[in-house]
Enzyme design. Structure first.
Site, PDB file in Angstrom:
ATOM      1  N   ASP A 127       0.503  -0.891   0.017  1.00  0.00           N
ATOM      2  CA  ASP A 127       0.115  -0.001  -0.135  1.00  0.00           C
ATOM      3  C   ASP A 127       1.052   0.739   0.155  1.00  0.00           C
ATOM      4  O   ASP A 127       0.625   2.391   1.123  1.00  0.00           O
ATOM      5  CB  ASP A 127      -0.989   0.121   1.325  1.00  0.00           C
ATOM      6  CG  ASP A 127      -2.017   0.626   1.470  1.00  0.00           C
ATOM      7  OD1 ASP A 127      -2.114   1.112  -0.170  1.00  0.00           O
ATOM      8  OD2 ASP A 127      -2.646   1.553   2.406  1.00  0.00           O
ATOM      9  N   CYS A 238     -19.160  -4.798   4.036  1.00  0.00           N
ATOM     10  CA  CYS A 238     -19.348  -5.620   3.046  1.00  0.00           C
ATOM     11  C   CYS A 238     -17.514  -6.968   2.981  1.00  0.00           C
ATOM     12  O   CYS A 238     -18.592  -8.494   2.358  1.00  0.00           O
ATOM     13  CB  CYS A 238     -18.749  -4.563   1.546  1.00  0.00           C
ATOM     14  SG  CYS A 238     -17.708  -3.662   1.182  1.00  0.00           S
ATOM     15  N   CYS A 242     -19.687 -11.417   3.837  1.00  0.00           N
ATOM     16  CA  CYS A 242     -19.020 -11.706   2.816  1.00  0.00           C
ATOM     17  C   CYS A 242     -19.164 -13.519   3.057  1.00  0.00           C
ATOM     18  O   CYS A 242     -18.719 -13.734   4.360  1.00  0.00           O
ATOM     19  CB  CYS A 242     -17.845 -11.976   2.118  1.00  0.00           C
ATOM     20  SG  CYS A 242     -17.298 -13.130   0.761  1.00  0.00           S
TER      21      CYS A 242
HETATM   22  S1  SF4 Z   1     -19.242 -13.763  -2.259  1.00  0.00           S
HETATM   23 FE1  SF4 Z   1     -20.735 -12.123  -2.378  1.00  0.00          FE
HETATM   24  S2  SF4 Z   1     -20.086 -11.096  -0.563  1.00  0.00           S
HETATM   25 FE2  SF4 Z   1     -18.533 -12.275  -0.778  1.00  0.00          FE
HETATM   26  S3  SF4 Z   1     -17.665 -10.478  -2.354  1.00  0.00           S
HETATM   27 FE3  SF4 Z   1     -19.251 -12.450  -3.339  1.00  0.00          FE
HETATM   28  S4  SF4 Z   1     -20.482 -10.882  -3.984  1.00  0.00           S
HETATM   29 FE4  SF4 Z   1     -19.722 -10.119  -2.102  1.00  0.00          FE
HETATM   30  S1  SF4 Z   2     -19.659  -1.744   2.905  1.00  0.00           S
HETATM   31 FE1  SF4 Z   2     -18.027  -1.983   2.239  1.00  0.00          FE
HETATM   32  S2  SF4 Z   2     -18.309  -0.156   0.480  1.00  0.00           S
HETATM   33 FE2  SF4 Z   2     -19.538   0.153   1.828  1.00  0.00          FE
HETATM   34  S3  SF4 Z   2     -19.523   1.231   3.019  1.00  0.00           S
HETATM   35 FE3  SF4 Z   2     -18.872  -0.174   3.676  1.00  0.00          FE
HETATM   36  S4  SF4 Z   2     -16.954  -0.435   3.207  1.00  0.00           S
HETATM   37 FE4  SF4 Z   2     -17.839   1.008   2.478  1.00  0.00          FE
END
Ligand code: SF4
Ligand code: SF4
Length: 304
Positions: A127, A238, A242
Site C-alpha cells: 500500500d 461488505c 461475505c
Molecule cells: S462472495 Fe458474495 S459477499 Fe463475497 S464478495 Fe462475492 S458477492 Fe460479495
Molecule cells: S459496506 Fe463496503 S463499500 Fe459499503 S460503505 Fe462499507 S466499506 Fe464502503
C-alpha cells in the site's frame, strides 16, 4: 533466476498466509475499467490515483527491467473484536501499523532467498506505491477480486493485507490466476449501508464510509453521515457479510493484536477526545491515517 517453490516455502516460514508469483506485463484487462472509474470520479478526493497511470498498469516503472511480482497476503483478522456498542474501528487498524510489519517481513523473505535487501534488483511494497495490489495478487494466483472489490482467498476469506516484491529477476515458475467464485451471491452489494457498491467490483468512494472516515479530508456528506452508525474509523460491513469470511481465523501476528487502550474506548468518553489521548491510544496504529482532525469529525458524526 530464483526458485518459486523456495520463495513460497520461505514465505510460509516468515509468517505469510499466501504467496504467489506473477510475470510482469501491462495490466491491459484493468486499463479500460480503471480509466472509466477515474473519469467518473469514483476515486473521490484521492487525486493521487490520477498520477503514475503507466506505473500503476505496469510495475516496470518501479524497478528497472522488472520481470516478476511476488505477491503475499498476511491475515489481520482479530481474535477478539471490540464490543458491538463500542465505536467501530476497522479490524485492519486494531494493532500496529501494517506498513512497518509487512515491509520488515518482505525484507526477511527476500534476503533469505537471495541474500539481498530492498535495493538494486528488488523493491518491496505494501500500500505504498502506485501498484494495483489486488490485480497482482489475483494474477499471482492468490484468489479472486470479489464483487466487494476485496481480494478473496479460497478457504481463508478477505481479511488480509497484501504486499509485493517487484524484481528484475525471473522465477522458474509462474502461477495462474484463480477463477471468480462469487457466483450469484450479491450479499455485499445488498449490505452496503450507502449503496457505495454500485455494481460488482464497482466502488464509488464518494459514498463509501471507509473512504469518508479515513482518507477523506473534508466533511462527510449528510446523506452518508446518516448511515455511519457507530463507525468511528472505517467500515467492514461488505467483508463481514461475505460468506467466504466464515473461514477467517485469528491472525498469528503479535503486532496486530489490539492495544488494551482500544478496548476501553466508549462512545460517551469520546466527546472531549483530546489530542493527547489520541496520541496515546493510537501511537503506532494505522488509525493515524485519518489524523486527529479527521477522527474528531467522525466522532461528531457518530450516532448517540
Ligand atoms: S462472495 Fe458474495 S459477499 Fe463475497 S464478495 Fe462475492 S458477492 Fe460479495
Ligand atoms: S459496506 Fe463496503 S463499500 Fe459499503 S460503505 Fe462499507 S466499506 Fe464502503
Amino acid at each position: 533466476m530464483f526458485s518459486a517453490a523456495e520463495i513460497k516455502e520461505k514465505a510460509k516460514k516468515t509468517g505469510f498466509d499466501a504467496c504467489g508469483i506473477a510475470q510482469v506485463a501491462t495490466a491491459d484487462s484493468e486499463a479500460l475499467f480503471f480509466d472509466r472509474w477515474l473519469k467518473e470520479g469514483n476515486h473521490a478526493g484521492m487525486a493521487y490515483m490520477e498520477n503514475h497511470r503507466e506505473i500503476r498498469l505496469n510495475p516496470a516503472g518501479l524497478v528497472e527491467g522488472a520481470k516478476t511480482v511476488i505477491s503475499v497476503a498476511l491475515n489481520y483478522y482479530p481474535e477478539q473484536k471490540l464490543p458491538p456498542e463500542a465505536p467501530h474501528i476497522a479490524y485492519y487498524a486494531y494493532g500496529k501499523d501494517y506498513h512497518f510489519v509487512i515491509k520488515e517481513m518482505l525484507n526477511e523473505l527476500w534476503s533469505a532467498v537471495t541474500g539481498q535487501t530492498d535495493t538494486g534488483t528488488a523493491r518491496f511494497f505494501t500500500d505504498s506505491a502506485p501498484i494495483l495490489e489486488r490485480y497482482w495478487a489475483w494474477k499471482a494466483g492468490l484468489g479472486w477480486i470479489g464483487k466487494n472489490t476485496n481480494l478473496i482467498i479460497p478457504g481463508k476469506g478477505s481479511f488480509f493485507f497484501l504486499g509485493e516484491i517487484v524484481t528484475s529477476l525471473e522465477a522458474d515458475h509462474y502461477d495462474m490466476p484463480q477463477k471468480d467464485r462469487c457466483g450469484s451471491c450479491s450479499r455485499c452489494l445488498e449490505a452496503c449501508p450507502t449503496e457505495a457498491l454500485e455494481g460488482p467490483r464497482h466502488l464509488n468512494a464518494r459514498k463509501c464510509l471507509s473512504y469518508l472516515t479515513i482518507e477523506n479530508r473534508g466533511e462527510i456528506p449528510a446523506e452518508q453521515a446518516a448511515c455511519l452508525g457507530n463507525r468511528l474509523y472505517g467500515c467492514d460491513t461488505c467483508q463481514e457479510v461475505c460468506p467466504w469470511n466464515r473461514f477467517a481465523r485469528p491472525t498469528r501476528i503479535e503486532a496486530f493484536r489490539p492495544a488494551p487502550a482500544l478496548f476501553s474506548l466508549r462512545k460517551e468518553d469520546l466527546k472531549g477526545f483530546s489530542r493527547e489521548e489520541y496520541n496515546r491510544i493510537f501511537a503506532k496504529s494505522a488509525v493515524k491515517r485519518a489524523k486527529y482532525e479527521g477522527l474528531i469529525r467522525n466522532i461528531h458524526n457518530l450516532k448517540d
